[in-house]
Design an enzyme around this catalytic site. Structure first.
Site, PDB file in Angstrom:
ATOM      1  N   GLY A  34      61.380  73.168  86.140  1.00 39.57           N
ATOM      2  CA  GLY A  34      60.769  72.789  84.866  1.00 39.57           C
ATOM      3  C   GLY A  34      59.902  71.561  85.009  1.00 39.57           C
ATOM      4  O   GLY A  34      59.110  71.237  84.131  1.00 39.57           O
TER       5      GLY A  34
ATOM      6  N   LYS B  17      61.927  63.281  96.237  1.00 42.44           N
ATOM      7  CA  LYS B  17      60.781  63.520  97.106  1.00 42.44           C
ATOM      8  C   LYS B  17      60.235  62.196  97.649  1.00 42.44           C
ATOM      9  O   LYS B  17      60.014  62.034  98.858  1.00 42.44           O
ATOM     10  CB  LYS B  17      59.702  64.272  96.318  1.00 42.44           C
ATOM     11  CG  LYS B  17      58.648  64.884  97.194  1.00 42.44           C
ATOM     12  CD  LYS B  17      57.665  65.684  96.353  1.00 42.44           C
ATOM     13  CE  LYS B  17      58.305  66.971  95.828  1.00 42.44           C
ATOM     14  NZ  LYS B  17      57.667  67.470  94.613  1.00 42.44           N
TER      15      LYS B  17
ATOM     16  N   MET C 247      56.903  69.117  86.718  1.00 41.93           N
ATOM     17  CA  MET C 247      55.480  69.435  86.903  1.00 41.93           C
ATOM     18  C   MET C 247      55.156  69.916  88.317  1.00 41.93           C
ATOM     19  O   MET C 247      55.730  69.473  89.294  1.00 41.93           O
ATOM     20  CB  MET C 247      54.645  68.190  86.603  1.00 41.93           C
ATOM     21  CG  MET C 247      53.202  68.524  86.315  1.00 41.93           C
ATOM     22  SD  MET C 247      52.194  67.037  86.271  1.00 41.93           S
ATOM     23  CE  MET C 247      51.995  66.721  88.005  1.00 41.93           C
TER      24      MET C 247
ATOM     25  N   HIS D 294      92.612  97.475  82.223  1.00 43.01           N
ATOM     26  CA  HIS D 294      93.455  98.077  83.250  1.00 43.01           C
ATOM     27  C   HIS D 294      92.701  98.247  84.555  1.00 43.01           C
ATOM     28  O   HIS D 294      93.157  97.846  85.630  1.00 43.01           O
ATOM     29  CB  HIS D 294      93.965  99.434  82.736  1.00 43.01           C
ATOM     30  CG  HIS D 294      94.815 100.161  83.728  1.00 43.01           C
ATOM     31  ND1 HIS D 294      94.304 101.134  84.551  1.00 43.01           N
ATOM     32  CD2 HIS D 294      96.108 100.014  84.052  1.00 43.01           C
ATOM     33  CE1 HIS D 294      95.273 101.589  85.327  1.00 43.01           C
ATOM     34  NE2 HIS D 294      96.383 100.925  85.043  1.00 43.01           N
TER      35      HIS D 294
ATOM     36  N   TYR E 191     100.926  73.484  93.506  1.00 41.88           N
ATOM     37  CA  TYR E 191     100.193  74.559  94.180  1.00 41.88           C
ATOM     38  C   TYR E 191      99.294  75.303  93.215  1.00 41.88           C
ATOM     39  O   TYR E 191      99.457  75.202  91.996  1.00 41.88           O
ATOM     40  CB  TYR E 191     101.154  75.546  94.863  1.00 41.88           C
ATOM     41  CG  TYR E 191     101.984  76.373  93.903  1.00 41.88           C
ATOM     42  CD1 TYR E 191     101.482  77.550  93.335  1.00 41.88           C
ATOM     43  CD2 TYR E 191     103.272  75.982  93.558  1.00 41.88           C
ATOM     44  CE1 TYR E 191     102.242  78.292  92.453  1.00 41.88           C
ATOM     45  CE2 TYR E 191     104.036  76.720  92.680  1.00 41.88           C
ATOM     46  CZ  TYR E 191     103.521  77.874  92.130  1.00 41.88           C
ATOM     47  OH  TYR E 191     104.260  78.606  91.247  1.00 41.88           O
TER      48      TYR E 191
ATOM     49  N   ARG F 166      63.765  68.038 102.874  1.00 39.51           N
ATOM     50  CA  ARG F 166      64.934  68.063 101.974  1.00 39.51           C
ATOM     51  C   ARG F 166      66.000  68.917 102.636  1.00 39.51           C
ATOM     52  O   ARG F 166      65.684  69.695 103.554  1.00 39.51           O
ATOM     53  CB  ARG F 166      64.559  68.631 100.604  1.00 39.51           C
ATOM     54  CG  ARG F 166      63.982  70.003 100.687  1.00 39.51           C
ATOM     55  CD  ARG F 166      63.528  70.498  99.328  1.00 39.51           C
ATOM     56  NE  ARG F 166      62.761  71.733  99.489  1.00 39.51           N
ATOM     57  CZ  ARG F 166      62.100  72.329  98.515  1.00 39.51           C
ATOM     58  NH1 ARG F 166      62.082  71.807  97.308  1.00 39.51           N
ATOM     59  NH2 ARG F 166      61.447  73.458  98.732  1.00 39.51           N
TER      60      ARG F 166
ATOM     61  N   ARG G 250      52.450  64.440  92.657  1.00 37.39           N
ATOM     62  CA  ARG G 250      53.613  65.324  92.433  1.00 37.39           C
ATOM     63  C   ARG G 250      54.708  64.576  91.689  1.00 37.39           C
ATOM     64  O   ARG G 250      54.869  63.369  91.865  1.00 37.39           O
ATOM     65  CB  ARG G 250      54.224  65.767  93.774  1.00 37.39           C
ATOM     66  CG  ARG G 250      53.297  66.528  94.654  1.00 37.39           C
ATOM     67  CD  ARG G 250      53.979  66.784  95.977  1.00 37.39           C
ATOM     68  NE  ARG G 250      52.972  66.995  96.994  1.00 37.39           N
ATOM     69  CZ  ARG G 250      53.142  67.817  98.037  1.00 37.39           C
ATOM     70  NH1 ARG G 250      54.266  68.461  98.199  1.00 37.39           N
ATOM     71  NH2 ARG G 250      52.174  67.963  98.909  1.00 37.39           N
TER      72      ARG G 250
ATOM     73  N   SER H 182     105.059  77.586  86.148  1.00 34.94           N
ATOM     74  CA  SER H 182     103.824  78.140  86.690  1.00 34.94           C
ATOM     75  C   SER H 182     102.895  78.422  85.514  1.00 34.94           C
ATOM     76  O   SER H 182     103.230  79.203  84.626  1.00 34.94           O
ATOM     77  CB  SER H 182     104.144  79.415  87.461  1.00 34.94           C
ATOM     78  OG  SER H 182     102.954  80.036  87.863  1.00 34.94           O
TER      79      SER H 182
ATOM     80  N   CYS I  33      99.093  80.160  88.247  1.00 39.20           N
ATOM     81  CA  CYS I  33      98.924  81.492  88.824  1.00 39.20           C
ATOM     82  C   CYS I  33      97.925  82.317  88.028  1.00 39.20           C
ATOM     83  O   CYS I  33      97.785  83.496  88.244  1.00 39.20           O
ATOM     84  CB  CYS I  33     100.267  82.210  88.900  1.00 39.20           C
ATOM     85  SG  CYS I  33     100.979  82.512  87.292  1.00 39.20           S
TER      86      CYS I  33
END
Lengths: 881, 881
Positions: A101, A22, A103, A452, A855, A336, A92, A767, A835
């Site tokens: 979390g 900030k 302030m 399944h 790959y 921001r 701030r 693979s 894979c």
């Protein structure tokens, strides 16, 4: 002397670590000439010293703070605590990384019993001044003194009740004075001392509160999860107050420099006239569309538009800004990078390249692969209101609605009639496939991410919610219960396979779209990535979808899914029930015809590209009915006296029992089947090469890669390689044509990784089957773990991630690296891919890039994600090298 | 010029690699002055050249052979091929390592149509001469010319039929001449050429046949399995014939220098008067006890006794010799270390130390640990005749006989009455324990080496044959079938848990005995070994047995077996069925009392020694009844209208279903249970420390080691270590006494090995659970693998060993080494042991020594084996270093 306090005009955006996000952005805005109320930042290093020196702010830091405060007083002509012309500030927190979390803001600091009068005088508005004062006490009391927010609200509610007011706006200056008195009593009672009247004391206490909030429980947990170092610390921003609540020429608002929902280049946001930031949050008044500002305050709107352009040019990203207008003058309080939807993220990244703001590399790096998953599936409109009645596992992404049906046959019939149905089962079996095919989606009360239903649904790209154990299904009554709610056959539900939500009724949905911008972004990604991207696909249709999504081959074609078609299953069962090799071969001959057509379809769809075909992998009993179901049927046939069917079922049951295993995952499956029943693998290889040869004759280039699953020692691979080679040679000889092919193995067992050098002698490619490799490396049965203890493990932080979703680099990854090194040590040009489902998960894709795989292969719908992730991995490692 | 042919007197025993075992020993015997017929050896290097030069014996080697042959002719005064005084020789193969598949002996080489007459003249026995000739043709035809043995037998049988003879001895010289004619025709027909008449050609052909036999299929396979290098080659031994069939003053025999059955120091063997070696083998005449020779040929017997002493002194081991007496003169034809029973091996080794022949180290190295297993269990007398009716898995060693009983309750009743029973079940469950306790042994038709029956039986040291799938049990009829045989309740069978044999009736058995020699040998072993040896024991009784066998602690006390007692199981079920934490804790309180007594018993039995107690490991459903059984019971209660029991069973079934898993081995068990239900582990830890404190108060030194099973990541161990520490502290505080203890973990998951450095931070000890580690490393479910495909894998040489029996050094061993290195890297003094069944298997024990473990732990009955194996490992590695 070390500098712990920076005036805003001394900082820059690049000083985020020191000034916090900030503070750095406020400094940056001043630097580029934007109207920001002056102020200063106490650095994160001051926070570190605060902790290293026993939670006390050191004298020299306080001295620097007050010195800079003096400058501020001189600049503004106001003085902190001066009853005549009081300086008021906001305080701030601002950590280098945005962090929940931390302030909350404290506004109006500097007010006390005397300065409030000064404010009243200088603004000519007593009510305003006392409202400011009570807000300050309330915020300070809550944030710094840890008094519950509700206790303050009680006091306001009490006076409103006594006065019979319904709204805060009805309270007069005197009412607020009464409130302030009660607030002070509350503070006295709670802290044992008076509310601090000395503004400098207020400031120091507020600073300490900011530093303390760095170590509150929520912040610690957040840092741990996100691996943010505890040493970073937070900065404190002290800024001169401006007031949006000083009349009709004042106001406050938030704005995005582009539409965060669509990505359109237009200013987007809302504002309130005569209000402070909190009022927007409190939701008492309805904010107005930012565009109305053009008419109400044309000058401010023009300024805002210019600011928006300037910020984007400067930050090279869409900005989310907070502003306040005080008596016609625009002030920026924060900027921001703005949060955005996936669609907007894609459009903004691509547009900014075209506008010359960013490079293609930056665009590719800027879009989160996980974020765009939602663009690839039909999804529930995020604006929709809905009644979530249950939650299961998000087993296959996408959303669907339909009428509840419990019977697969009925699902098929209704589906064929064009009715939309959701098939609801305790769990599904191969016998239910025809019902799944015709359903919009599947909901089961049992089974995990590899059950399944989950696997089949993912394969078909259909939404599925699995293991939803809060629903109890009563097939006989044709209903399911969840809590007190009874959902009957025919009722409409919606399911969201991306979240696991089950929703009553039909909810509005958005169809997937691969926008032109998305396609363009992916093409850029392709320019940067090193990894190839293939798809896991079992049908020509899936292969076509995958190709359309940019797949460069099939990395895993599971032949067993082909065995589960309604027309094949009886033949497969015939094969399994065969008592002699001859009977088995007769059934296999029938399957050969099916398989040949399957392979022809898939090889043709992937012409010119490699197709890895895995030989039969699952245990045979997966193709047979369930033992308990059979027992029930047998009882029924017995009662009916139907001797013929009775005998038939009894024989099946006998076979089911003979095939049943204690731990089927580790039993007679994969190459073990191929070694015990070579005729099955031989049939499959024959079908592959008959298909390949027939395509080759038609001039279609194909490259089948025959893959042997579940190898744990080199002799298995050696023996089966011989079988594949001799069968292939025989078919090609018969057909009179040669086809290029290769033979390789899944690496999915720890021992395969450890002995990869031996395996490499018999493999053209590896693979990684990281699903099974994760199961064996962890000793986790995925279905059982995800149903029984993994969620608990993740909740309790025993594991930070589900290793079946995010690849476990420490364990599984170690074995993968071992296998890559050993394999390439023996055969330098060994092709290595992955894979498992990790092949479509961004952080896992990054790891695959790092260890040098060739790959990744993932489900068709994740191919775009993998392309993007692969490009990001390549770009990141280039940046780091 | 390189020397390829050595006369016997040029060689020594140390030249085994060059001369082969047989040749080297013949040379050695000559060297020490024993009467050996002269001859020579063609070296193994000649064999190597034979292969490197296109399967041809080189000219220079032939030249050397004939040169040495000339010496032999000069020495003996006989000439090869001389019709007047023909030299006859035997030709035998002789590889450096004794190897099945190598060529048989050829006797009487040198005979042809002319020399046979010379032999007839010189011996004055035409029948003898022609018998020798036909034997030669037969052996040569079979071994060199590859004509089936049976074809020669057919010819003899044919003439016997024509002459109506019943025995070969009835054939006259003329008959043999007729046979020889037919033999020659057979050779002509089969090979297309005449039987070779030139003795030098005969010799060369025989030598080639020996060399060729090095590469026959059986020899190649044998070398591969036993890892014998193919380059070794075989030697050829050519030796002057002596004849034991030259009258009543001649004979032939075999003798051991000590009794190979008992180890007694006495000459032991048998002989035939007037016979050749083959006749002993043919079994036509019954040989006589060697001791009778003392009376028949006192001089020869005296010589033999002297030879026996000399050979033992020279070879420092019991010898197995072949001898022939030709006309009153003794010749030795072979000597080698004699095979012996386990009891004899032990006695001979110990006696020889006392006789000053060998050192203690040599004695310890000389006894094979696997060999002496049989001494530790009751065993079937090896002399007994028996009818094996079925074969299952050898699940728990030892033998037993008893009346067949199918019902555990009946087994208990009869057992209590003193009847011997064998419990026969499809498989056993915890409900059957009381029956197993009272049975002599267990036979099951289903389940593998880790099935309930197997594990429980091994724990109790009772014989068990498992997974005997050729028997089908009919509980209703009270019988089982195997093939056509029906065995009814009450029939007597015997089972051999060391071989898996099931035998009809009662067979003679020998009780185990730890002879004084065996105990002495083990004490010597203890002097040499580095590894400690502990036992896996779950009861005070087992602990006492283990201690008696020399265990130095308990390496694995499985607490779940304590849960399975008939008095505990209902309480355990109550705990599992509990719906609230309170209900569960109530049941746990009852279990606490049981467990406390269990631990007190075992800790007291092992006073002064460490006891590793593993917290609950198996999935909870193992303690509940089987689902299918419940379904049946529910049906019955439904029919009876027994609403109360119906509801009860239905609830159990519901819980069984909720707990059921797809792959229980990889499911909710081990530390995962402890994390989800900390109250269970807490109860166990409480019981351990209450027991320990109470013993400590009585002045008994105890050292409990609390072990956390199935850890796959450090957070599991961290969390449970905290639980153990806080519970222990609390109990010790309550009891007012401190007890030394440690906390560690099983290493039984690949990921635990890979992350052992992280685990070591929270562990005082590691204990390798190589059963589960083998399962996960290979991806093998032991029960399924051993029932379904491992036997096939081993038959087909895909695996050379069952990795659950012999530790897989390449895969599992690699992970173990990784864990040892990582663990000790973090904590130098980390205690590391093994408690899988491999801890009692000699080659695995050797590996454990090599990688530097501190101890091995095995079943009580294998403790002596492990002591011996550990000593051998230490001695071997000392020799190698």
């Amino acid at each position: 002397m070390k500098k712990y306090v920076f005036k805003f005009n001394e900082g820059r955006a690049s000083m985020k670590n020191l000034l916090g996000g900030k503070g750095a952005n406020l400094a940056e805005m001043i630097h580029i000439g934007l109207p920001v109320p002056p102020g200063f930042t106490v650095t994160t290093e001051a926070c570190t010293r605060y902790y290293s020196e026993g939670e006390k702010i050191a004298e020299d830091i306080l001295q620097q703070t007050f010195d800079v405060l003096g400058d501020l007083e001189r600049e503004t002509g106001k003085t902190l605590g001066s009853p005549g012309n009081p300086l008021l500030v906001s305080v701030r927190s601002g950590a280098p990384v945005s962090m929940p979390g931390m302030m909350d803001t404290i506004l109006n600091l500097g007010l006390n019993d005397e300065t409030v009068e000064g404010l009243a005088r200088s603004t000519g508005d007593r009510r305003f001044a006392y409202d400011c004062y009570r807000r300050f006490i309330q915020m300070f009391g809550n944030v710094v003194l840890n008094i519950e927010h509700g206790r303050f609200e009680d006091i306001i509610n009490d006076i409103k009740r006594r006065r019979s007011f319904t709204s805060d706006t009805e309270l007069s200056a005197e009412d607020w004075q009464e409130v302030i008195k009660s607030y002070k009593d509350l503070v006295m009672k709670h802290t044992g001392r008076e509310f601090p009247q000395d503004p400098r004391e207020q400031l120091v206490m507020a600073m300490e509160a900011v530093f303390r909030s760095w170590n509150n429980h929520r912040a610690i947990v957040y840092r741990k999860i996100n691996k943010i170092p505890d040493e970073l610390g937070t900065a404190v921003n002290v800024q001169v107050m401006v007031f949006g609540n000083m009349g009709e020429d004042s106001g406050t608002g938030v704005a995005f420099t582009r539409n965060p929902s669509t990505g359109e280049k237009e200013i987007y946001g809302e504002f309130l006239i005569n209000a402070q930031g909190e009022d927007v949050v409190a939701g008492i008044r309805t904010p107005r569309n930012i565009k109305e500002l053009a008419a109400l305050m044309p000058d401010v709107y023009r300024q805002l538009t210019a600011v928006s352009d300037l910020l984007e040019k400067h930050y090279k990203d869409m900005q989310d800004i907070e502003f306040t207008v005080e008596k016609g003058k625009l002030y920026l309080l924060q900027t921001r990078n703005g949060k955005r939807t996936a669609a907007a993220a894609v459009k903004i990244a691509v547009d900014m390249v075209k506008e010359g703001l960013i490079s293609k590399e930056e665009a590719v790096l800027r879009v989160s692969p996980e974020h765009v998953v939602s663009l690839l599936h039909r999804r529930i409109d995020s604006e929709a209101r809905m009644e979530v009645i249950a939650k299961g596992l998000p087993a296959s992404p996408g959303a669907a609605w339909g009428h509840v049906v419990f019977d697969p046959d009925e699902a098929e019939t209704l589906g064929q009639q064009g009715r939309k149905v959701i098939l609801v089962r305790t769990e599904t079996t191969p016998d239910d496939i025809h019902g799944i095919v015709m359903a919009q989606g599947v909901l089961t009360s049992r089974g995990g991410m590899t059950s399944h239903a989950a696997v089949v649904a993912r394969g078909m790209g259909k939404p599925c919610v699995c293991g939803c154990d809060t629903i109890s299904i009563d097939y006989e009554k044709g209903e399911f219960k969840t809590g007190d709610l009874v959902v009957k056959k025919g009722d409409v539900i919606s399911i969201d396979g991306s979240t696991g939500n089950v929703i009553l009724g039909k909810v509005p949905m958005i169809d997937p779209d691969l926008s032109s911008e998305f396609r363009e972004l992916l093409e850029w990604a392709d320019e940067f990535r090193v990894l190839s991207v293939r798809a896991n696909a079992d049908t020509p249709e899936d292969a076509r979808i995958a190709r359309d999504f940019g797949a460069e081959g099939i990395g895993l074609c599971r032949t067993e899914h082909m065995f589960m078609g309604q027309d094949r299953l009886p033949v497969v069962q015939e094969m399994i029930m065969a008592e002699t090799k001859e009977e088995r071969e007769k059934a296999l001959a029938k399957l050969l015809a099916f398989q040949r057509r399957d392979f022809e379809g898939i090889l043709e769809a992937m012409r010119d590209l490699p197709v890895t075909i895995r030989l039969l992998d699952p245990p045979l009993h997966e193709f047979l009915p369930d033992a308990e179901e059979l027992i029930q049927e047998i009882a029924e046939f017995k009662a009916k006296g139907d001797a013929e069917n009775l005998k038939k079922k009894q024989e099946i049951l006998k076979r089911v029992r003979a095939l049943s295993e204690f731990n089927p995952m580790l039993g007679l499956r994969g190459c073990r089947l191929g070694i015990l029943y070579p005729e099955i693998y031989e049939m499959q290889v024959r079908a592959i090469f008959m298909a390949a040869c027939s395509l080759a004759k038609r001039g279609i280039r194909v490259h089948p890669e025959v893959e042997i699953p579940l190898v744990s020692n080199a002799n298995e691979l050696k023996q089966l390689r011989e079988l594949v080679e001799s069968t292939a040679a025989q078919v090609m000889n018969d057909e009179g044509i040669k086809v290029e092919y290769s033979i390789g193995t899944m690496i999915e067992i720890p021992r395969a990784c450890i002995t990869a050098d031996e395996l490499a002698h018999f493999a053209d490619f590896f693979s990684f089957g990281t699903n099974d490799l994760t199961q064996t490396t962890y000793g986790f049965s995925r279905d059982d773990a995800e149903a029984k203890f993994l969620p608990y493990y993740i909740n309790r932080k025993i594991l930070t991630e589900d290793p079946f979703i995010v690849l476990d680099r420490r364990g599984v990854g170690h074995l993968m690296k071992t296998a890559v090194n050993l394999g390439r040590g023996v055969k330098e040009n060994l092709t290595i891919g992955i894979c498992g489902e990790h092949g479509g998960e961004p952080s896992s894709v990054e790891f695959c890039h790092e260890i040098g795989l060739d790959y990744v292969s993932c489900s068709p719908y994740r191919v775009p994600i993998a392309r993007l992730a692969a490009a990001q991995a390549a770009l990141k490692s280039e940046q780091n090298s």
